[in-house]
Design a protein around this motif. Structure first.
Motif, PDB file in Angstrom:
ATOM      1  N   ALA A  24       0.829  -1.214   0.000  1.00  0.00           N
ATOM      2  CA  ALA A  24       0.000   0.000   0.000  1.00  0.00           C
ATOM      3  C   ALA A  24       0.859   1.257   0.000  1.00  0.00           C
ATOM      4  N   ALA A  25       1.968   1.228   0.732  1.00  0.00           N
ATOM      5  CA  ALA A  25       2.812   2.417   0.868  1.00  0.00           C
ATOM      6  C   ALA A  25       3.654   2.672  -0.381  1.00  0.00           C
ATOM      7  N   GLN A  26       4.067   1.605  -1.061  1.00  0.00           N
ATOM      8  CA  GLN A  26       4.952   1.751  -2.212  1.00  0.00           C
ATOM      9  C   GLN A  26       4.459   0.860  -3.367  1.00  0.00           C
ATOM     10  N   PRO A  27       3.459   1.292  -4.094  1.00  0.00           N
ATOM     11  CA  PRO A  27       2.879   0.469  -5.168  1.00  0.00           C
ATOM     12  C   PRO A  27       3.887   0.050  -6.236  1.00  0.00           C
ATOM     13  N   ARG A  28       4.943   0.839  -6.412  1.00  0.00           N
ATOM     14  CA  ARG A  28       5.922   0.520  -7.454  1.00  0.00           C
ATOM     15  C   ARG A  28       7.017  -0.425  -6.958  1.00  0.00           C
ATOM     16  N   LEU A  29       7.002  -0.744  -5.693  1.00  0.00           N
ATOM     17  CA  LEU A  29       8.008  -1.642  -5.128  1.00  0.00           C
ATOM     18  C   LEU A  29       7.847  -3.039  -5.725  1.00  0.00           C
ATOM     19  N   GLN A  30       8.949  -3.587  -6.203  1.00  0.00           N
ATOM     20  CA  GLN A  30       8.926  -4.957  -6.713  1.00  0.00           C
ATOM     21  C   GLN A  30       8.966  -5.900  -5.507  1.00  0.00           C
ATOM     22  N   LEU A  31       7.792  -6.273  -5.057  1.00  0.00           N
ATOM     23  CA  LEU A  31       7.630  -7.054  -3.831  1.00  0.00           C
ATOM     24  C   LEU A  31       7.126  -8.450  -4.159  1.00  0.00           C
ATOM     25  N   ARG A  32       7.761  -9.469  -3.556  1.00  0.00           N
ATOM     26  CA  ARG A  32       7.303 -10.835  -3.736  1.00  0.00           C
ATOM     27  C   ARG A  32       7.221 -11.511  -2.378  1.00  0.00           C
ATOM     28  N   VAL A  33       6.210 -12.352  -2.214  1.00  0.00           N
ATOM     29  CA  VAL A  33       6.001 -13.106  -0.978  1.00  0.00           C
ATOM     30  C   VAL A  33       6.032 -14.585  -1.313  1.00  0.00           C
ATOM     31  N   PHE A  34       6.829 -15.337  -0.553  1.00  0.00           N
ATOM     32  CA  PHE A  34       6.939 -16.780  -0.761  1.00  0.00           C
ATOM     33  C   PHE A  34       6.439 -17.527   0.471  1.00  0.00           C
ATOM     34  N   GLY A  35       5.707 -18.599   0.221  1.00  0.00           N
ATOM     35  CA  GLY A  35       5.214 -19.432   1.307  1.00  0.00           C
ATOM     36  C   GLY A  35       3.748 -19.759   1.123  1.00  0.00           C
ATOM     37  N   GLU A  36       3.297 -20.818   1.771  1.00  0.00           N
ATOM     38  CA  GLU A  36       1.884 -21.189   1.721  1.00  0.00           C
ATOM     39  C   GLU A  36       1.141 -20.430   2.810  1.00  0.00           C
ATOM     40  N   PRO A  37       0.137 -19.631   2.461  1.00  0.00           N
ATOM     41  CA  PRO A  37      -0.547 -18.804   3.458  1.00  0.00           C
ATOM     42  C   PRO A  37      -1.106 -19.610   4.637  1.00  0.00           C
ATOM     43  N   MET A  38      -0.724 -19.185   5.837  1.00  0.00           N
ATOM     44  CA  MET A  38      -1.228 -19.739   7.101  1.00  0.00           C
ATOM     45  C   MET A  38      -0.921 -21.224   7.257  1.00  0.00           C
ATOM     46  N   SER A  39       0.140 -21.702   6.638  1.00  0.00           N
ATOM     47  CA  SER A  39       0.417 -23.143   6.644  1.00  0.00           C
ATOM     48  C   SER A  39       0.726 -23.694   8.028  1.00  0.00           C
ATOM     49  N   PHE A  40       1.474 -22.950   8.842  1.00  0.00           N
ATOM     50  CA  PHE A  40       1.805 -23.472  10.173  1.00  0.00           C
ATOM     51  C   PHE A  40       0.542 -23.644  11.010  1.00  0.00           C
ATOM     52  N   TRP A  41      -0.355 -22.660  10.943  1.00  0.00           N
ATOM     53  CA  TRP A  41      -1.596 -22.733  11.704  1.00  0.00           C
ATOM     54  C   TRP A  41      -2.452 -23.899  11.221  1.00  0.00           C
ATOM     55  N   ALA A  42      -2.466 -24.137   9.932  1.00  0.00           N
ATOM     56  CA  ALA A  42      -3.314 -25.186   9.366  1.00  0.00           C
ATOM     57  C   ALA A  42      -2.745 -26.583   9.567  1.00  0.00           C
ATOM     58  N   GLU A  43      -1.416 -26.700   9.597  1.00  0.00           N
ATOM     59  CA  GLU A  43      -0.790 -28.015   9.581  1.00  0.00           C
ATOM     60  C   GLU A  43      -0.148 -28.435  10.898  1.00  0.00           C
ATOM     61  N   HIS A  44       0.089 -27.482  11.797  1.00  0.00           N
ATOM     62  CA  HIS A  44       0.810 -27.811  13.029  1.00  0.00           C
ATOM     63  C   HIS A  44       0.073 -27.411  14.302  1.00  0.00           C
ATOM     64  N   MET A  45      -1.190 -27.110  14.175  1.00  0.00           N
ATOM     65  CA  MET A  45      -2.038 -26.826  15.329  1.00  0.00           C
ATOM     66  C   MET A  45      -3.175 -27.844  15.342  1.00  0.00           C
ATOM     67  N   PRO A  46      -3.625 -28.286  16.516  1.00  0.00           N
ATOM     68  CA  PRO A  46      -4.599 -29.369  16.573  1.00  0.00           C
ATOM     69  C   PRO A  46      -6.027 -28.949  16.232  1.00  0.00           C
ATOM     70  N   VAL A  47      -6.724 -29.826  15.547  1.00  0.00           N
ATOM     71  CA  VAL A  47      -8.139 -29.631  15.265  1.00  0.00           C
ATOM     72  C   VAL A  47      -8.880 -29.458  16.589  1.00  0.00           C
ATOM     73  N   GLY A  48      -9.753 -28.463  16.652  1.00  0.00           N
ATOM     74  CA  GLY A  48     -10.493 -28.195  17.878  1.00  0.00           C
ATOM     75  C   GLY A  48      -9.870 -27.132  18.750  1.00  0.00           C
ATOM     76  N   MET A  49      -8.689 -26.662  18.369  1.00  0.00           N
ATOM     77  CA  MET A  49      -8.000 -25.636  19.158  1.00  0.00           C
ATOM     78  C   MET A  49      -8.750 -24.308  19.127  1.00  0.00           C
ATOM     79  N   LEU A  50      -8.665 -23.566  20.220  1.00  0.00           N
ATOM     80  CA  LEU A  50      -9.192 -22.213  20.315  1.00  0.00           C
ATOM     81  C   LEU A  50      -8.038 -21.268  20.616  1.00  0.00           C
ATOM     82  N   LEU A  51      -8.051 -20.071  20.034  1.00  0.00           N
ATOM     83  CA  LEU A  51      -6.984 -19.108  20.277  1.00  0.00           C
ATOM     84  C   LEU A  51      -7.048 -18.575  21.701  1.00  0.00           C
ATOM     85  N   ARG A  52      -5.891 -18.496  22.361  1.00  0.00           N
ATOM     86  CA  ARG A  52      -5.836 -17.902  23.690  1.00  0.00           C
ATOM     87  C   ARG A  52      -5.974 -16.391  23.617  1.00  0.00           C
ATOM     88  N   SER A  53      -5.483 -15.805  22.522  1.00  0.00           N
ATOM     89  CA  SER A  53      -5.510 -14.355  22.374  1.00  0.00           C
ATOM     90  C   SER A  53      -6.937 -13.843  22.303  1.00  0.00           C
TER      91      SER A  53
END
Length: 389
Positions: A24-53
């Motif tokens: 948003a701040a620099q539209p012309r910035l050549q920015l790239r993001v690598f990784g599967e979105p939210m993968s740790f939360w989806a793959e390494h947290m137990p089904v049925g978990m509730l956030l403490r936050s």
């Protein structure tokens, strides 16, 4: 070789928040993001978990503050509340990504190496990309802590809580859970509710639950004593929520406050769920060994315990040396303390152009960096640094 101005490695709450602010701040910035979105939360947290936050501390950050949990829930016509279910938070993070950072490359970065004042990133498919600046936002997935007593035992007998997505696999088995923090306590509750026979073992002098002093969490005292992220005890919570103030405090005070702010405790809503789980405190494991298809533990008082499986809710310990993608020459140039990179006000390391966000920033900015709530401060600070360079 492809080239980019800036690459973010990691697409969890911190990586996506930083990317949203930079785009948003620099539209012309050549920015790239690598990784599967939210993968740790989806793959390494137990089904049925509730956030403490709490709800207010579970938002990712965009410049306008428009892509919130409230907006996600209403726009998608969903029905969930606080404490936020894991699947709802994961869905929210992916919705945030689609709206704020639509172009995410899900390939894995296998190496980050210095190259004449820039960086060369190698991907799992062998492709290479040149970048002027790199932000590492890979979360805590590389840092599960396994106490020495359990080293060398097979995962069939001992595993860390982060290794499991479905604790239902332990139904009908005897599981001993080690730890007294949220991960250990919630895992114990989920195991029991899935049909396992569960016992808790902790070094602490008791199991602590948050918000047990109800008077302090009523208006107007709560607003005075606790900042919205709700990280840390009364008053210290206010300082933790202001990382720029926290990092200016004398180091001896930071070293005292940090452990105090994140000491082992569970959400109050876990107490009833664990009321009939046998718990032994003030005990630690001195040795562990396979005993047929079970595991035998020796405790510090000389007693022994036998279980089908030991689940370690022993937390995470940041150590830059455990990043498999950091070139050894680059690693040697990063100034570090106790495994953490030492960062400047823009989350930059001693290597110009290399930044770390999330839990690795906790030594420099305090305990808030271990929680989703720290993403807003981080994203704004990094965006200011990039804009100024």
């Amino acid at each position: 070789m492809e080239s980019s101005d800036l690459i973010i490695v990691g697409a969890g709450p911190y990586g996506l928040s930083v990317a949203a602010h930079l785009a948003a701040a620099q539209p012309r910035l050549q920015l790239r993001v690598f990784g599967e979105p939210m993968s740790f939360w989806a793959e390494h947290m137990p089904v049925g978990m509730l956030l403490r936050s709490p709800w207010v501390a579970s938002n990712l950050s965009d410049p306008l503050g428009a892509l919130t949990l409230d907006t996600y829930r209403s726009s998608q016509r969903l029905d969930f509340a606080s404490p936020v279910p894991l699947e709802s938070f994961t869905g929210y993070g992916r919705w945030f990504q689609r709206n704020a950072v639509p172009e995410v490359d899900q390939r894995t970065v296998t190496c980050i190496a210095p190259d004449s004042g820039r960086f060369t990133l190698t991907l799992a498919d062998g492709a290479q990309i040149d970048a002027r600046r790199v932000i590492v936002a890979t979360g805590i997935g590389y840092f599960p802590h396994v106490p020495d007593a359990f080293a060398g035992l097979p995962v069939s007998l001992v595993s860390h809580t982060s290794a499991h997505q479905d604790l239902g696999r332990f139904a009908g088995r005897e599981v001993l859970v080690v730890g007294a923090g949220q991960s250990a306590l919630e895992s114990a509750a989920l195991l029991r509710e899935s049909g396992a026979t569960v016992e808790l073992l902790a070094r602490t002098d008791g199991i602590r639950y948050l918000h047990q002093r109800a008077l302090l969490h009523r208006w107007p005292l709560e607003q005075i004593l606790y900042a919205p992220p709700d990280v840390g005890p009364a008053l210290l919570s206010q300082l933790v929520a202001r990382p720029n103030l926290y990092r200016r405090a004398p180091r001896r005070l930071q070293d005292r406050w940090g452990p105090r702010a994140i000491r082992a405790a569970g959400a109050a809503w876990l107490k009833d769920r664990l009321s009939d789980v046998p718990t032994e405190t003030l005990r630690s494991v001195t040795a562990a060994a396979a005993d047929g298809d079970r595991v035998r533990l020796t405790l510090d008082d000389g007693s022994e315990k036998l279980a089908d499986h030991v689940l370690l809710g022993t937390g995470y310990r940041v150590d830059l040396r455990r990043y498999p993608f950091l070139d050894q020459g680059l690693l040697a140039r990063i100034r570090a303390m106790d495994g953490y990179p030492v960062l400047d006000a823009g989350f930059q390391t001693s290597v110009k152009g290399l930044h770390f966000v999330g839990a690795p920033a906790a030594w420099s900015f305090g305990p808030l960096m271990r929680f989703v709530a720290g993403a807003d401060f981080t994203a704004r600070a990094v965006a200011r640094r990039v804009a100024a360079s």
